[in-house]
Design an enzyme around this catalytic site. Sequence first.
Site, PDB file in Angstrom:
ATOM      1  N   ASP A  15       0.859  -1.166   0.000  1.00  0.00           N
ATOM      2  CA  ASP A  15       0.000   0.000   0.000  1.00  0.00           C
ATOM      3  C   ASP A  15       0.909   1.234   0.000  1.00  0.00           C
ATOM      4  O   ASP A  15       2.115   1.140   0.240  1.00  0.00           O
ATOM      5  CB  ASP A  15      -0.886  -0.032   1.247  1.00  0.00           C
ATOM      6  CG  ASP A  15      -1.680   1.243   1.439  1.00  0.00           C
ATOM      7  OD1 ASP A  15      -2.368   1.658   0.494  1.00  0.00           O
ATOM      8  OD2 ASP A  15      -1.582   1.836   2.531  1.00  0.00           O
ATOM      9  N   ASP A  17      -0.130   5.144   1.114  1.00  0.00           N
ATOM     10  CA  ASP A  17      -0.340   6.093   2.217  1.00  0.00           C
ATOM     11  C   ASP A  17      -0.349   5.378   3.556  1.00  0.00           C
ATOM     12  O   ASP A  17      -1.136   4.451   3.767  1.00  0.00           O
ATOM     13  CB  ASP A  17      -1.654   6.850   2.024  1.00  0.00           C
ATOM     14  CG  ASP A  17      -1.633   7.726   0.787  1.00  0.00           C
ATOM     15  OD1 ASP A  17      -0.826   8.665   0.758  1.00  0.00           O
ATOM     16  OD2 ASP A  17      -2.408   7.460  -0.143  1.00  0.00           O
ATOM     17  N   THR A 108      -2.399   1.063  -4.425  1.00  0.00           N
ATOM     18  CA  THR A 108      -2.967   2.168  -3.660  1.00  0.00           C
ATOM     19  C   THR A 108      -4.401   2.477  -4.050  1.00  0.00           C
ATOM     20  O   THR A 108      -4.816   2.233  -5.191  1.00  0.00           O
ATOM     21  CB  THR A 108      -2.107   3.442  -3.853  1.00  0.00           C
ATOM     22  OG1 THR A 108      -2.692   4.536  -3.151  1.00  0.00           O
ATOM     23  CG2 THR A 108      -1.975   3.811  -5.320  1.00  0.00           C
ATOM     24  N   SER A 109      -5.144   3.043  -3.103  1.00  0.00           N
ATOM     25  CA  SER A 109      -6.495   3.508  -3.391  1.00  0.00           C
ATOM     26  C   SER A 109      -6.509   4.907  -3.986  1.00  0.00           C
ATOM     27  O   SER A 109      -7.571   5.412  -4.356  1.00  0.00           O
ATOM     28  CB  SER A 109      -7.332   3.503  -2.096  1.00  0.00           C
ATOM     29  OG  SER A 109      -7.513   2.197  -1.611  1.00  0.00           O
ATOM     30  N   LYS A 140     -10.472  -1.188  -2.181  1.00  0.00           N
ATOM     31  CA  LYS A 140     -10.354  -1.822  -0.868  1.00  0.00           C
ATOM     32  C   LYS A 140     -11.573  -1.453  -0.015  1.00  0.00           C
ATOM     33  O   LYS A 140     -12.046  -0.333  -0.105  1.00  0.00           O
ATOM     34  CB  LYS A 140      -9.076  -1.345  -0.177  1.00  0.00           C
ATOM     35  CG  LYS A 140      -7.799  -1.634  -0.960  1.00  0.00           C
ATOM     36  CD  LYS A 140      -6.598  -0.933  -0.324  1.00  0.00           C
ATOM     37  CE  LYS A 140      -5.340  -1.092  -1.174  1.00  0.00           C
ATOM     38  NZ  LYS A 140      -4.172  -0.363  -0.627  1.00  0.00           N
ATOM     39  N   ASP A 165      -1.527  -0.607   6.270  1.00  0.00           N
ATOM     40  CA  ASP A 165      -1.671   0.077   7.550  1.00  0.00           C
ATOM     41  C   ASP A 165      -3.117   0.257   7.961  1.00  0.00           C
ATOM     42  O   ASP A 165      -3.406   0.376   9.145  1.00  0.00           O
ATOM     43  CB  ASP A 165      -0.999   1.454   7.501  1.00  0.00           C
ATOM     44  CG  ASP A 165      -1.785   2.445   6.659  1.00  0.00           C
ATOM     45  OD1 ASP A 165      -2.164   3.510   7.197  1.00  0.00           O
ATOM     46  OD2 ASP A 165      -2.022   2.169   5.474  1.00  0.00           O
TER      47      ASP A 165
END
Length: 218
Positions: A15, A17, A108-109, A140, A165
């Site tokens: 991921d 962030d 990543t989103s 996600k 995270d």
Amino acid sequence: MTNLPQRDFAAFLFDMDGTVLDSIAVANRVWSRWAESHGLDPAPILAVMHGVQAVQTIRRFAPPGVDVLAETAALTQAEIEEAEGTLPIPGAPAFLAALPADRWAIVTSAPRALALRRLAVAGIPMPSLLISADDVAHGKPAPDCFLLAAERLGFAASDCLVWEDAPAGIAAGEAAGATVMVVTTTHHAPIETGHATIASYEPLAVEIGADGRLSLSA
């Protein structure tokens, strides 16, 4: 650091962030401004928006009649313009630079343009494979992004280590069938999890087998 996996992996899926960089202060500032512009309390939004696609959060909280796609585009542009202040998670740049290029990806989103901006500002090595919100229909906690990343690297998700995270990302990694490592650097309270955890990449070393497989040591 707790319970490093006692096995090797075909690839690592990170991921972005909160996992390899810290953009929380920037994101919270932009999202708070968006919430207040619509007469909303930012606190409930900030509590759940990390780790999921912006469009999902805006669709969930925006008042009736709001153009969700236009709001998402405007908010993303604001995050790109205010990306200064994004910082690397301690040890992440060196750790990633030590990995074979074909054995890791960022998943990543964030939209691709925002992800590239944040990676550059934080000094994170650019991955050869970046899976962003632009690449999957279901963000996600759906597993689609991790499944796609594993497929494009040429491996089964069950043979990959997902680094995450946020609860949504952890759930996505679990749903993909991957082993999960939880990065706790940006957490403000202890997390209850059965997964391995690290607070920094600095104590970690990666061992690369003759077959290219990756394993971790402290």
